[in-house]
Design an enzyme around this catalytic site. Structure first.
Site, PDB file in Angstrom:
ATOM      1  N   HIS A 147       1.651   4.519  -2.834  1.00  0.00           N
ATOM      2  CA  HIS A 147       1.747   5.973  -2.660  1.00  0.00           C
ATOM      3  C   HIS A 147       3.092   6.485  -3.177  1.00  0.00           C
ATOM      4  O   HIS A 147       3.170   7.519  -3.844  1.00  0.00           O
ATOM      5  CB  HIS A 147       1.636   6.332  -1.174  1.00  0.00           C
ATOM      6  CG  HIS A 147       0.242   6.342  -0.629  1.00  0.00           C
ATOM      7  ND1 HIS A 147      -0.795   7.005  -1.236  1.00  0.00           N
ATOM      8  CD2 HIS A 147      -0.277   5.778   0.510  1.00  0.00           C
ATOM      9  CE1 HIS A 147      -1.891   6.857  -0.509  1.00  0.00           C
ATOM     10  NE2 HIS A 147      -1.600   6.121   0.549  1.00  0.00           N
ATOM     11  N   HIS A 156       0.833  -1.209   0.000  1.00  0.00           N
ATOM     12  CA  HIS A 156       0.000   0.000   0.000  1.00  0.00           C
ATOM     13  C   HIS A 156       0.869   1.262   0.000  1.00  0.00           C
ATOM     14  O   HIS A 156       0.689   2.150  -0.843  1.00  0.00           O
ATOM     15  CB  HIS A 156      -0.907  -0.038   1.241  1.00  0.00           C
ATOM     16  CG  HIS A 156      -1.771   1.168   1.417  1.00  0.00           C
ATOM     17  ND1 HIS A 156      -3.132   1.145   1.192  1.00  0.00           N
ATOM     18  CD2 HIS A 156      -1.486   2.443   1.823  1.00  0.00           C
ATOM     19  CE1 HIS A 156      -3.638   2.343   1.434  1.00  0.00           C
ATOM     20  NE2 HIS A 156      -2.664   3.151   1.825  1.00  0.00           N
ATOM     21  N   GLU A 157       1.790   1.333   0.950  1.00  0.00           N
ATOM     22  CA  GLU A 157       2.616   2.537   1.043  1.00  0.00           C
ATOM     23  C   GLU A 157       3.523   2.694  -0.172  1.00  0.00           C
ATOM     24  O   GLU A 157       3.809   3.818  -0.600  1.00  0.00           O
ATOM     25  CB  GLU A 157       3.445   2.512   2.333  1.00  0.00           C
ATOM     26  CG  GLU A 157       2.619   2.516   3.617  1.00  0.00           C
ATOM     27  CD  GLU A 157       1.611   3.654   3.697  1.00  0.00           C
ATOM     28  OE1 GLU A 157       1.855   4.722   3.100  1.00  0.00           O
ATOM     29  OE2 GLU A 157       0.568   3.468   4.352  1.00  0.00           O
ATOM     30  N   HIS A 207       3.335   6.780  -6.852  1.00  0.00           N
ATOM     31  CA  HIS A 207       2.575   7.946  -7.313  1.00  0.00           C
ATOM     32  C   HIS A 207       3.475   9.185  -7.301  1.00  0.00           C
ATOM     33  O   HIS A 207       3.392  10.049  -8.189  1.00  0.00           O
ATOM     34  CB  HIS A 207       1.367   8.142  -6.383  1.00  0.00           C
ATOM     35  CG  HIS A 207       0.263   8.968  -6.968  1.00  0.00           C
ATOM     36  ND1 HIS A 207      -0.860   9.318  -6.246  1.00  0.00           N
ATOM     37  CD2 HIS A 207       0.085   9.526  -8.186  1.00  0.00           C
ATOM     38  CE1 HIS A 207      -1.662  10.034  -6.995  1.00  0.00           C
ATOM     39  NE2 HIS A 207      -1.112  10.187  -8.182  1.00  0.00           N
TER      40      HIS A 207
END
Length: 688
Positions: free
Chosen positions: A480, A476-477, A483
Site C-alpha cells: 500500500h 502487505h502494508e 502505491h
C-alpha cells in the site's frame, strides 16, 4: 506556528499536536477552507476556468483532508480521554463542512457550467484534468448535489449522524478490547504455550505490577499477539474458552455494546442510497468501482463459495475426525487448537519453528532489499527524537525512513509503528499524510506516509520474533505504501491509493507473494542467533502446509464479504431487529465452520464495516476480488522472474504510479495484456 495542526512542514511536529490545539486549529481550518469554497461558488459564470474551479476546489479539499487526518491519526495511535474528547467535539463540525461542499448549490452550478464549456472539452485539457473533472462530478452526484433542497438537507443530516455513530462503534471496540485482562497465577494452566508467548505474558503482568519473582503471574489480553497463541497452543480447554468467549463478546456487552448502533447505521446508509435513487447501499457505493453493482459483487462471492464449498465441507469433517469427534461439531475455541495439531501431524510443521528466522529488524531490511531488486529503490532510516537533525515521532517505538529512486530522487518518507499498546487501535493499516506533486521548477515534491500494525513485540531482551502471517502483513502494508510513494499523478486526489476499493488491495496483496518464494525469503529470513537461512527441510514443510485448510480460510473471508453485502442489501429487514446477529447468522451459515455451541459472528466488532461512515461497507468483498487480481498478476512475475527489473518497472509504470488517473480495468489490462482470470487464485490455494 500558532496552529501546529496546520503546520505545512514535511516532517510533522508531533510534540506540538496536542489535544488542546485540536479545537482552535480545526476551527481555523474549517473557516479558511469554507472561505475558499465560497469564493469559488461566487465566481462570475463568465470567468470560469479549470484552474479557478476544479483545480482550486481540489487544492482546498486535499489540504483540509490532510489537516483533519492528523487528528484522526492521533485517535488511532495515541488515544486518550483528552484526544477522544477533542476529536468528538470537532467531528460534527468537520462532518457538516465536508458534507456541505457537494450540497452547495452555487458551487455545483459553477462546476457543471464549466464542465459543459468548450474549454473543459477542448484539446487544451490534459487527460488527467479531464479525469479530475469527471471524478469530481461523479462524486458530487453520489453525495447528493443533484437533489432538491429538502433532500440535500436530509443528506447532510445523515452524514452527521453516521459520523457520530460509527465513531462510537470504533470507541466501543477499542474500550472493550482494552477493558479485558486475564491474570493466571497457576503456571500449569499454560501447558502447551510456546515459551515466547509465556514470557510475553509474564512481562505484561510485570509491567502492570501484577507479577513478582516470588509470586509470578501471566497477563493475557484480547490483543492478537496475546490471544492467538492461547487459542492455538494452550492445552487447557477452559483457558482457551475463557479468552475466546471474551474476544467473541467484544462490542456485544455493556458498557461497550454496539448492538443498537448497527441497525441504525444500516438504516441511515439505506436511506442515503434511497435519496439517490438506488435500490440499496451496495448499488450506490459500487457504481464507481470495478464490480459496478451489488448484484455483481454478490455473484462474485457466490461463485467463489460454490467453487470452495466441497473442499470446505471436507476440511471441516476431517478436523472433527482428527479430534475424535467424527460426526460431532467441535467447540469454537477448539478449532485453532486441533487444526494446529493436525497440521503438525500431517506436515510435521509448526509455525513457531519459523519465528527465530523472522526477527523484525531483518524482516524490514529484507523487505527493503526485495523492493530494491524489483523496483530499484533504496530505503534509509533516519534517527528519531527531538534534537537537531532528528525526526519527531508520536511514540518511542516509531521509526522514520526515506525512500529514494535509483537515480537518487527522494520519492517519499514514511513512519512505521508496529507494536501493540492500549492507546492504539487493533489491526494493521497504511495512511497518507502528504501527497507530493510537481513543483514550479519541474521537480517533484516527495510523499509522506505511514505503515502501522500490532505485531509480536520484543520481550526479555530478545528481538521481536514474528510469525509468517505477520511477515505477510508487513509486506502487505508496504505494498500500500509503495502505491502512495510511487504516485506520479500531478492531481493529488487522483494519486496513490485514491483508487477504486476493489483495486486498492492489488498493490498490497501482490507483495505477500514474495514471502513464499525461496529467493525472497533468502534475502531476510535468517536465524536471529546463528544467521542461518531457513533449512531446506523446514522450507519444504512450510510450502507443503501452505494450503492446509485453505478452503476454510477462503470461506472465512467470503463469510465476511457475504455478511457485509447482505447486511446492506437487506438493511430494511435488519433495521427492525434489535440485534442483527441471529438474522445475519442464518444468511451466512453455509460459510461458517459448524461448531457446538455456535459462536457469535464478528458483526459487533466488524471494524471495517462500521467504524467510519463508509470505510469498507459494501466493499469487504474487495479483499477476495483483489486476491484474484494479485494471484493472476503474480503469474507474470513468476513467468519472467520474481526479481525481473523490467517486470517490476512495468508494474510500477502501469499500476503503482498511475493512481486513479485511469480506470482500474484498463490499468490491469495494461500490465497483463488481458482481463483477470480466477484460475490462478484457485490454483494457488490448492482449490483448482
Amino acid at each position: 506556528m500558532d496552529h501546529p495542526f496546520l503546520d505545512a512542514r514535511f516532517e510533522i511536529p508531533w510534540s506540538r499536536l496536542t489535544p488542546d490545539r485540536v479545537k482552535p486549529d480545526i476551527t481555523k481550518a474549517i473557516a479558511d477552507a469554507k472561505a475558499q469554497v465560497d469564493a469559488i461558488a461566487a465566481l462570475p459564470l463568465g470567468s470560469l476556468t479549470y484552474e479557478n474551479t476544479f483545480a482550486a476546489l481540489e487544492r482546498v479539499t486535499e489540504h483540509f483532508r490532510g489537516v483533519w487526518n492528523r487528528v484522526e491519526h492521533l485517535k488511532s495511535v495515541a488515544d486518550s480521554p483528552a484526544v477522544r474528547a477533542a476529536y468528538n467535539e470537532m467531528q460534527p463540525a468537520v462532518t457538516a463542512f465536508v458534507a456541505s461542499i457537494p450540497l452547495n448549490a452555487e458551487l455545483w452550478k459553477r462546476l457543471k457550467t464549466y464542465s459543459e464549456s468548450g474549454d473543459a472539452k477542448g484539446a487544451a485539457r490534459k487527460p488527467v484534468e479531464l479525469r479530475l473533472i469527471s471524478e469530481t462530478l461523479a462524486e458530487f452526484r453520489q453525495q447528493g448535489a443533484d437533489l432538491p433542497p429538502e433532500k440535500r438537507t436530509r443528506m447532510a443530516e445523515l452524514e452527521k449522524e453516521l459520523a457520530q455513530l460509527t465513531q462510537k462503534f470504533s470507541e466501543n471496540v477499542l474500550d472493550a478490547t482494552n477493558a479485558y485482562e486475564l491474570v493466571i497465577t497457576d503456571e500449569s494452566r499454560l501447558a502447551g504455550l510456546p515459551e515466547r508467548a509465556k514470557n510475553a505474558a509474564r512481562a505484561n503482568a510485570e509491567s502492570k505490577g501484577l507479577s513478582t519473582p516470588e509470586k509470578p503471574a501471566w497477563r493475557f489480553t484480547l490483543h492478537a499477539p496475546s490471544l492467538n497463541p492461547v487459542l492455538t497452543y494452550a492445552d487447557d480447554a477452559s483457558l482457551r474458552r475463557e479468552l475466546f468467549e471474551a474476544s467473541n463478546a467484544v462490542g456485544a456487552q455493556a458498557p461497550s455494546d454496539n448492538t443498537p448502533l448497527i441497525p441504525r447505521i444500516l438504516a441511515l446508509r439505506a436511506e442515503k442510497a434511497a435519496l439517490l435513487g438506488k435500490a440499496h447501499f451496495p448499488d450506490m457505493i459500487l457504481e464507481r468501482r470495478m464490480a459496478k453493482s451489488g448484484a455483481r459483487a454478490i455473484a462474485f462471492v457466490n461463485d467463489l463459495q460454490r467453487r470452495t464449498k466441497p473442499a470446505f465441507d471436507r476440511e471441516c469433517g476431517e478436523l472433527e475426525a482428527f479430534a475424535g469427534r467424527k460426526g460431532e461439531h467441535l467447540a469454537p475455541w477448539d478449532i485453532s487448537y486441533y487444526a494446529e495439531k493436525m497440521r503438525k501431524k500431517l506436515h510435521d510443521f509448526d509455525e513457531e519453528a519459523l519465528r527465530p528466522y523472522f526477527p523484525a529488524d531483518r524482516v524490514f531490511t529484507g523487505l527493503f532489499e526485495v523492493c530494491n531488486r524489483i523496483y530499484g529503490i533504496t530505503v534509509k532510516e533516519r534517527e528519531t527524537g527531538t534534537g537537531p537533525g532528528k525526526v519527531e515521532v508520536w511514540h518511542p517505538d516509531v521509526k522514520f525512513y526515506e525512500m529514494y529512486d535509483a537515480n537518487g530522487t527522494h520519492l517519499g518518507s514514511f513512519y512505521s509503528d508496529w507494536y501493540p499498546r492500549e492507546s492504539k487501535r487493533s489491526g494493521a493499516w497504511m495512511d497518507a499524510f502528504v501527497t507530493g506533486g510537481p513543483r514550479a521548477d519541474g521537480s517533484w515534491a516527495p510523499h509522506l506516509g505511514l505503515i502501522c500494525g500490532n505485531m509480536t513485540p520484543p520481550v526479555d531482551g530478545k528481538p521481536a520474533l514474528l510469525d509468517h502471517r505477520e511477515v505477510e502483513t508487513i509486506f502487505h502494508e508496504f505494498g500500500h505504501l509503495m502505491h502512495h510513494l510511487f504516485g506520479a499523478v500531478p492531481v493529488k486526489s487522483l494519486n496513490g491509493t485514491n483508487v477504486a476499493w476493489d483495486f486498492v488491495e492489488l498493490p498490497s496483496q501482490i507483495m505477500e507473494n514474495w514471502t513464499w518464494e525461496r529467493e525472497g525469503l533468502d534475502l531476510f529470513a535468517r536465524h536471529y542467533e546463528t544467521g542461518e537461512k531457513i533449512p531446506d527441510e523446514l522450507f519444504r514443510r512450510m510450502i507443503a502446509a501452505r494450503n492446509f485448510r485453505s478452503a476454510c480460510g477462503q470461506m472465512r473471508q467470503l463469510s465476511f464479504g457475504t455478511m457485509d453485502l447482505l447486511l446492506h442489501i437487506s438493511a430494511g429487514e435488519f433495521k427492525r431487529e434489535p440485534d442483527v446477529e441471529p438474522g445475519i447468522r442464518r444468511l451466512i451459515t453455509d460459510c461458517l465452520i459448524p461448531t457446538n455451541p455456535p459462536a457469535r459472528t464478528n458483526v459487533n466488532r466488524f471494524h471495517h464495516l462500521f467504524s467510519s461512515p463508509v470505510g469498507y461497507a459494501s466493499g469487504y468483498y474487495s479483499y477476495k476480488w483483489a486476491e484474484v487480481l494479485d494471484a493472476d498478476a503474480f503469474t507474470r512475475f513468476q513467468r519472467e522472474g520474481i526479481f525481473n527489473a523490467a517486470t517490476g518497472k512495468a508494474f510500477r509504470d502501469t499500476v503503482l504510479s498511475k493512481g486513479n488517473s485511469e480506470d482500474a480495468d484498463k490499468l490491469y489490462r495494461d500490465f497483463m495484456g488481458r482481463d483477470p482470470s480466477i484460475d490462478a487464485l484457485m490454483k494457488r490455494n490448492g482449490l483448482a
